[in-house]
Design a protein around this motif. Structure first.
Motif, PDB file in Angstrom:
ATOM      1  N   ASP A 123       0.873  -1.168   0.000  1.00 12.49           N
ATOM      2  CA  ASP A 123       0.000   0.000   0.000  1.00 12.49           C
ATOM      3  C   ASP A 123       0.913   1.222   0.000  1.00 12.49           C
ATOM      4  N   ALA A 124       0.329   2.407   0.026  1.00 11.94           N
ATOM      5  CA  ALA A 124       1.130   3.628  -0.087  1.00 11.94           C
ATOM      6  C   ALA A 124       2.192   3.718   1.002  1.00 11.94           C
ATOM      7  N   ALA A 125       1.814   3.515   2.249  1.00  9.66           N
ATOM      8  CA  ALA A 125       2.766   3.654   3.356  1.00  9.66           C
ATOM      9  C   ALA A 125       3.848   2.579   3.308  1.00  9.66           C
ATOM     10  N   THR A 126       3.485   1.362   2.928  1.00  8.21           N
ATOM     11  CA  THR A 126       4.465   0.276   2.853  1.00  8.21           C
ATOM     12  C   THR A 126       5.455   0.520   1.725  1.00  8.21           C
ATOM     13  N   ILE A 127       4.958   0.969   0.579  1.00  9.72           N
ATOM     14  CA  ILE A 127       5.851   1.283  -0.542  1.00  9.72           C
ATOM     15  C   ILE A 127       6.788   2.418  -0.145  1.00  9.72           C
ATOM     16  N   ASP A 128       6.266   3.434   0.516  1.00 13.43           N
ATOM     17  CA  ASP A 128       7.083   4.564   0.970  1.00 13.43           C
ATOM     18  C   ASP A 128       8.221   4.062   1.870  1.00 13.43           C
ATOM     19  N   LYS A 129       7.878   3.271   2.847  1.00 12.40           N
ATOM     20  CA  LYS A 129       8.888   2.746   3.777  1.00 12.40           C
ATOM     21  C   LYS A 129       9.896   1.856   3.044  1.00 12.40           C
ATOM     22  N   TRP A 130       9.409   1.034   2.123  1.00 10.66           N
ATOM     23  CA  TRP A 130      10.276   0.134   1.348  1.00 10.66           C
ATOM     24  C   TRP A 130      11.266   0.939   0.508  1.00 10.66           C
ATOM     25  N   VAL A 131      10.756   1.936  -0.190  1.00  4.98           N
ATOM     26  CA  VAL A 131      11.600   2.740  -1.075  1.00  4.98           C
ATOM     27  C   VAL A 131      12.626   3.537  -0.272  1.00  4.98           C
ATOM     28  N   ALA A 132      12.303   3.855   0.968  1.00  7.93           N
ATOM     29  CA  ALA A 132      13.261   4.578   1.817  1.00  7.93           C
ATOM     30  C   ALA A 132      14.465   3.713   2.140  1.00  7.93           C
ATOM     31  N   ASN A 133      14.249   2.411   2.399  1.00  9.75           N
ATOM     32  CA  ASN A 133      15.355   1.526   2.767  1.00  9.75           C
ATOM     33  C   ASN A 133      14.886   0.074   2.751  1.00  9.75           C
ATOM     34  N   PRO A 134      14.933  -0.581   1.591  1.00  8.37           N
ATOM     35  CA  PRO A 134      14.426  -1.956   1.482  1.00  8.37           C
ATOM     36  C   PRO A 134      15.070  -2.944   2.455  1.00  8.37           C
ATOM     37  N   LYS A 135      16.374  -2.866   2.622  1.00  7.44           N
ATOM     38  CA  LYS A 135      17.064  -3.831   3.479  1.00  7.44           C
ATOM     39  C   LYS A 135      16.725  -3.654   4.953  1.00  7.44           C
ATOM     40  N   ALA A 136      16.359  -2.448   5.358  1.00  8.27           N
ATOM     41  CA  ALA A 136      15.945  -2.234   6.741  1.00  8.27           C
ATOM     42  C   ALA A 136      14.571  -2.849   6.986  1.00  8.27           C
ATOM     43  N   MET A 137      13.749  -2.912   5.950  1.00 14.32           N
ATOM     44  CA  MET A 137      12.405  -3.474   6.079  1.00 14.32           C
ATOM     45  C   MET A 137      12.409  -4.989   6.055  1.00 14.32           C
ATOM     46  N   VAL A 138      13.191  -5.552   5.140  1.00 12.79           N
ATOM     47  CA  VAL A 138      13.249  -7.012   4.995  1.00 12.79           C
ATOM     48  C   VAL A 138      14.713  -7.409   4.844  1.00 12.79           C
ATOM     49  N   ALA A 139      15.301  -7.821   5.946  1.00 10.97           N
ATOM     50  CA  ALA A 139      16.687  -8.305   5.892  1.00 10.97           C
ATOM     51  C   ALA A 139      16.718  -9.532   4.988  1.00 10.97           C
ATOM     52  N   GLY A 140      17.678  -9.574   4.109  1.00 10.98           N
ATOM     53  CA  GLY A 140      17.796 -10.706   3.192  1.00 10.98           C
ATOM     54  C   GLY A 140      17.144 -10.481   1.845  1.00 10.98           C
ATOM     55  N   THR A 141      16.496  -9.318   1.648  1.00  9.82           N
ATOM     56  CA  THR A 141      15.924  -9.044   0.335  1.00  9.82           C
ATOM     57  C   THR A 141      17.039  -8.999  -0.700  1.00  9.82           C
ATOM     58  N   LYS A 142      16.702  -9.360  -1.929  1.00  4.32           N
ATOM     59  CA  LYS A 142      17.678  -9.294  -3.013  1.00  4.32           C
ATOM     60  C   LYS A 142      17.807  -7.876  -3.567  1.00  4.32           C
ATOM     61  N   MET A 143      16.883  -7.003  -3.199  1.00  8.31           N
ATOM     62  CA  MET A 143      16.915  -5.637  -3.711  1.00  8.31           C
ATOM     63  C   MET A 143      18.032  -4.865  -3.011  1.00  8.31           C
ATOM     64  N   SER A 144      19.037  -4.499  -3.787  1.00  9.94           N
ATOM     65  CA  SER A 144      20.200  -3.828  -3.216  1.00  9.94           C
ATOM     66  C   SER A 144      20.123  -2.308  -3.315  1.00  9.94           C
ATOM     67  N   PHE A 145      19.001  -1.788  -3.712  1.00  9.87           N
ATOM     68  CA  PHE A 145      18.796  -0.341  -3.838  1.00  9.87           C
ATOM     69  C   PHE A 145      19.012   0.331  -2.490  1.00  9.87           C
ATOM     70  N   VAL A 146      19.752   1.442  -2.473  1.00  6.48           N
ATOM     71  CA  VAL A 146      20.089   2.114  -1.220  1.00  6.48           C
ATOM     72  C   VAL A 146      18.947   2.965  -0.669  1.00  6.48           C
ATOM     73  N   GLY A 147      17.975   3.277  -1.472  1.00  4.43           N
ATOM     74  CA  GLY A 147      16.811   3.991  -0.990  1.00  4.43           C
ATOM     75  C   GLY A 147      16.728   5.431  -1.459  1.00  4.43           C
ATOM     76  N   VAL A 148      15.514   5.971  -1.385  1.00  2.00           N
ATOM     77  CA  VAL A 148      15.242   7.373  -1.677  1.00  2.00           C
ATOM     78  C   VAL A 148      15.112   8.052  -0.321  1.00  2.00           C
ATOM     79  N   LYS A 149      16.042   8.901  -0.004  1.00  4.04           N
ATOM     80  CA  LYS A 149      16.079   9.519   1.324  1.00  4.04           C
ATOM     81  C   LYS A 149      15.129  10.701   1.469  1.00  4.04           C
TER      82      LYS A 149
END
Length: 170
Positions: A123-149
């Motif tokens: 949802d909007a809030a989950t995507i926002d949090k994910w895009v901010a820092n994917p690895k902080a949300m789900v340790a072990g994710t394959k997404m290596s993107f550093v995030g939109v700060k």
């Protein structure tokens, strides 16, 4: 001129490095990141009124997001993701229909076990949090993107994604 070329090269390299290269497709298809699938010929884009309805359906502050700025913010994501219905999975999955979808369930994409087991629903809030820092949300994710700060860029990105990845409102 040399400085411009060097700067352009560095920006391009940074954008491409934003997405992990580890992701593999599980479909066995030979689609490549250089050749994303086009939208089906019968598909017509949403009208401005339909996009405004989708935008208004988001909770605050996303419902007031600047879609044009969100499109610019998506440029870094574009090297790994497509948005159109039927679009290719690339280094990252196709994002069409992402709102309301359980994380790790888009067919034909090899997600990490951690993301599949996360229980997240986009949802909007989950995507926002994910895009901010994917690895902080789900340790072990394959997404290596550093995030939109930048918070405003994330709000605008969510607004853009809603208007570009959703079916026409009824």
């Amino acid at each position: 001129m040399r400085r411009f070329l060097l700067a352009a090269t560095l920006v391009t390299a940074a954008a491409l490095a934003g997405c992990g290269k580890q992701q593999a497709q599980s479909t066995g298809s030979e689609e490549t990141a250089a050749e994303p699938a086009a939208a089906p010929a019968a598909e017509e884009g949403l009208t401005d009124a339909q996009k405004q309805t989708l935008l208004a359906s988001l909770p605050a502050p996303y419902n007031t997001g600047d879609v044009a700025n969100g499109k610019k913010a998506f440029l870094v994501c574009k090297s790994c993701h497509t948005l159109v219905e039927g679009g290719a999975n690339m280094t990252g999955p196709n994002l069409h229909g992402v709102f309301g979808r359980k994380a790790g369930t888009e067919g034909g994409f090899a997600y990490s076990e951690e993301l599949k087991a996360s229980g997240l629903v986009w949802d909007a809030a989950t995507i926002d949090k994910w895009v901010a820092n994917p690895k902080a949300m789900v340790a072990g994710t394959k997404m290596s993107f550093v995030g939109v700060k930048n918070e405003k860029d994330r709000v605008d990105l969510v607004a853009y994604l809603k208007t570009e990845t959703s079916a026409a409102p009824e």
